[in-house]
Write an enzyme that holds these catalytic residues in place. Structure first.
Site, PDB file in Angstrom:
ATOM      1  N   ILE A  17       0.967  -1.187  -0.011  1.00  0.00           N
ATOM      2  CA  ILE A  17      -0.083  -0.011   0.024  1.00  0.00           C
ATOM      3  C   ILE A  17       0.874   1.085  -0.070  1.00  0.00           C
ATOM      4  O   ILE A  17       0.584   2.135  -0.566  1.00  0.00           O
ATOM      5  CB  ILE A  17      -1.111  -0.201   1.158  1.00  0.00           C
ATOM      6  CG1 ILE A  17      -2.049  -1.151   1.147  1.00  0.00           C
ATOM      7  CG2 ILE A  17      -1.715   1.457   1.505  1.00  0.00           C
ATOM      8  CD1 ILE A  17      -2.747  -1.463   2.324  1.00  0.00           C
ATOM      9  N   ASN A  90       2.588   5.437   7.003  1.00  0.00           N
ATOM     10  CA  ASN A  90       2.047   4.180   6.683  1.00  0.00           C
ATOM     11  C   ASN A  90       3.037   3.197   7.534  1.00  0.00           C
ATOM     12  O   ASN A  90       2.465   1.802   7.440  1.00  0.00           O
ATOM     13  CB  ASN A  90       1.944   4.010   5.356  1.00  0.00           C
ATOM     14  CG  ASN A  90       1.763   2.620   4.876  1.00  0.00           C
ATOM     15  OD1 ASN A  90       0.544   2.109   4.694  1.00  0.00           O
ATOM     16  ND2 ASN A  90       2.720   1.860   4.255  1.00  0.00           N
ATOM     17  N   SER A 143      -6.762   0.279  10.172  1.00  0.00           N
ATOM     18  CA  SER A 143      -7.174  -1.010   9.693  1.00  0.00           C
ATOM     19  C   SER A 143      -8.694  -1.155  10.037  1.00  0.00           C
ATOM     20  O   SER A 143      -8.928  -0.533  11.068  1.00  0.00           O
ATOM     21  CB  SER A 143      -6.211  -1.948  10.253  1.00  0.00           C
ATOM     22  OG  SER A 143      -6.432  -3.252  10.031  1.00  0.00           O
ATOM     23  N   TYR A 156      -2.236  -5.375  17.655  1.00  0.00           N
ATOM     24  CA  TYR A 156      -2.292  -4.625  16.466  1.00  0.00           C
ATOM     25  C   TYR A 156      -3.688  -3.699  16.290  1.00  0.00           C
ATOM     26  O   TYR A 156      -3.482  -2.544  16.100  1.00  0.00           O
ATOM     27  CB  TYR A 156      -2.260  -5.725  15.233  1.00  0.00           C
ATOM     28  CG  TYR A 156      -2.207  -5.209  14.013  1.00  0.00           C
ATOM     29  CD1 TYR A 156      -1.179  -4.369  13.410  1.00  0.00           C
ATOM     30  CD2 TYR A 156      -3.326  -5.100  13.389  1.00  0.00           C
ATOM     31  CE1 TYR A 156      -1.364  -3.812  12.212  1.00  0.00           C
ATOM     32  CE2 TYR A 156      -3.362  -4.459  11.929  1.00  0.00           C
ATOM     33  CZ  TYR A 156      -2.105  -3.963  11.399  1.00  0.00           C
ATOM     34  OH  TYR A 156      -2.237  -3.547  10.221  1.00  0.00           O
ATOM     35  N   LYS A 160      -4.166   0.237  16.138  1.00  0.00           N
ATOM     36  CA  LYS A 160      -4.793   0.877  14.856  1.00  0.00           C
ATOM     37  C   LYS A 160      -6.055   1.673  15.416  1.00  0.00           C
ATOM     38  O   LYS A 160      -6.402   2.948  14.778  1.00  0.00           O
ATOM     39  CB  LYS A 160      -5.341  -0.314  13.773  1.00  0.00           C
ATOM     40  CG  LYS A 160      -4.117  -0.825  13.138  1.00  0.00           C
ATOM     41  CD  LYS A 160      -3.243   0.075  12.479  1.00  0.00           C
ATOM     42  CE  LYS A 160      -2.127  -0.497  11.842  1.00  0.00           C
ATOM     43  NZ  LYS A 160      -1.253   0.725  11.101  1.00  0.00           N
TER      44      LYS A 160
END
Length: 253
Positions: A17, A90, A143, A156, A160
């Protein structure tokens, strides 16, 4: 050419990405400073973009979670091009693990890059943008795991979700300086990493209401809108790009 002569930093952009965001920015006229941890990957990615871009792309390898490197990244961009208009934070890391046995080393590694790297890159960039009359745009990569729980991704997903709260919080402090701050939250996406799993695409074709996982171009197009002048009155928001998955949220077996 929405980004002609604008200056952008994109971290974690050696592939996937981040690479596609950097490529599209450069193809629309931006001067892009492309960062990744791996020096060879960073150089190769930058060279690929430079060969097809209307703008320019320069490599700068380093750890986007390291405070000294973060300041060097912003300093390099402004020294090279004289300004900073767009920052896409990112870079991130995904470390799977069962909550009951998740090791502290993995937990703090996720937080250092995903949260610390984004927080302090935004801080350094905003201080530079504050000195400029034209402000700028910050974008964080969140995410769908920050919206819906995934097995073995507690740390994780937490990181996010926190990025989306960070974007909202910074609206209070950065709007007066003409700086927008938003997040883009990808769902299942076909990248070099996910395509290593031969079952990935078929699995997410079945689970995604739109009938396919995202491509990196799908995510990059949303990202470019959020950092463009077309979105100058959009700030503190998160755009989910998941083909409708968070509306139904079936998990992979």
């Amino acid at each position: 050419m929405r980004f002609e002569n604008k200056v952008a930093i994109v971290t974690g952009a050696g592939q996937g990405i981040g690479f596609e965001i950097a490529r599209q920015l450069a193809c629309e006229g931006a001067h892009v400073l492309l960062n990744d941890l791996d020096a060879d990957l960073t150089a190769a990615a930058s060279a690929r973009i430079q060969g097809q871009a209307a703008g320019t792309c320069w490599p700068l390898a380093g750890d986007a979670g390291d405070l000294a490197f973060i300041h060097a990244l912003v300093a390099d961009a402004t020294a090279r091009f004289g300004r900073l208009d767009v920052v896409v934070a990112n870079a991130g890391i995904t470390l799977f693990g069962d909550f009951l046995t998740y090791p502290p080393a993995s937990f703090f590694k996720v937080l250092q890059l995903n949260l610390g790297g984004t927080f302090f890159l935004a801080q350094a960039a905003a201080n530079q943008m504050k000195q400029q009359a034209h402000g700028g745009a910050l974008l964080f990569t969140s995410s769908v795991t920050g919206h819906q729980a995934h097995k073995q991704l507690a740390a994780y997903g937490m990181s996010k979700a926190a990025l989306e709260m960070l974007a909202k919080s910074l609206v209070i402090e950065l709007s007066a300086h003409g700086i927008t701050v938003n997040t883009v939250a990808p769902g299942a996406t076909l990248t070099e990493r996910t395509q290593d799993d031969p079952a990935y695409e078929a699995t997410w074709q079945k689970l995604t209401p739109m009938g396919r996982p995202a491509t990196v171009a799908d995510i990059a197009q949303a990202a470019l809108f959020l950092v463009s002048d077309h979105a100058r009155h959009i700030t503190g928001q998160s755009i989910v790009v998941d083909g409708g998955w968070t509306s139904t949220s079936p998990g992979p077996t």
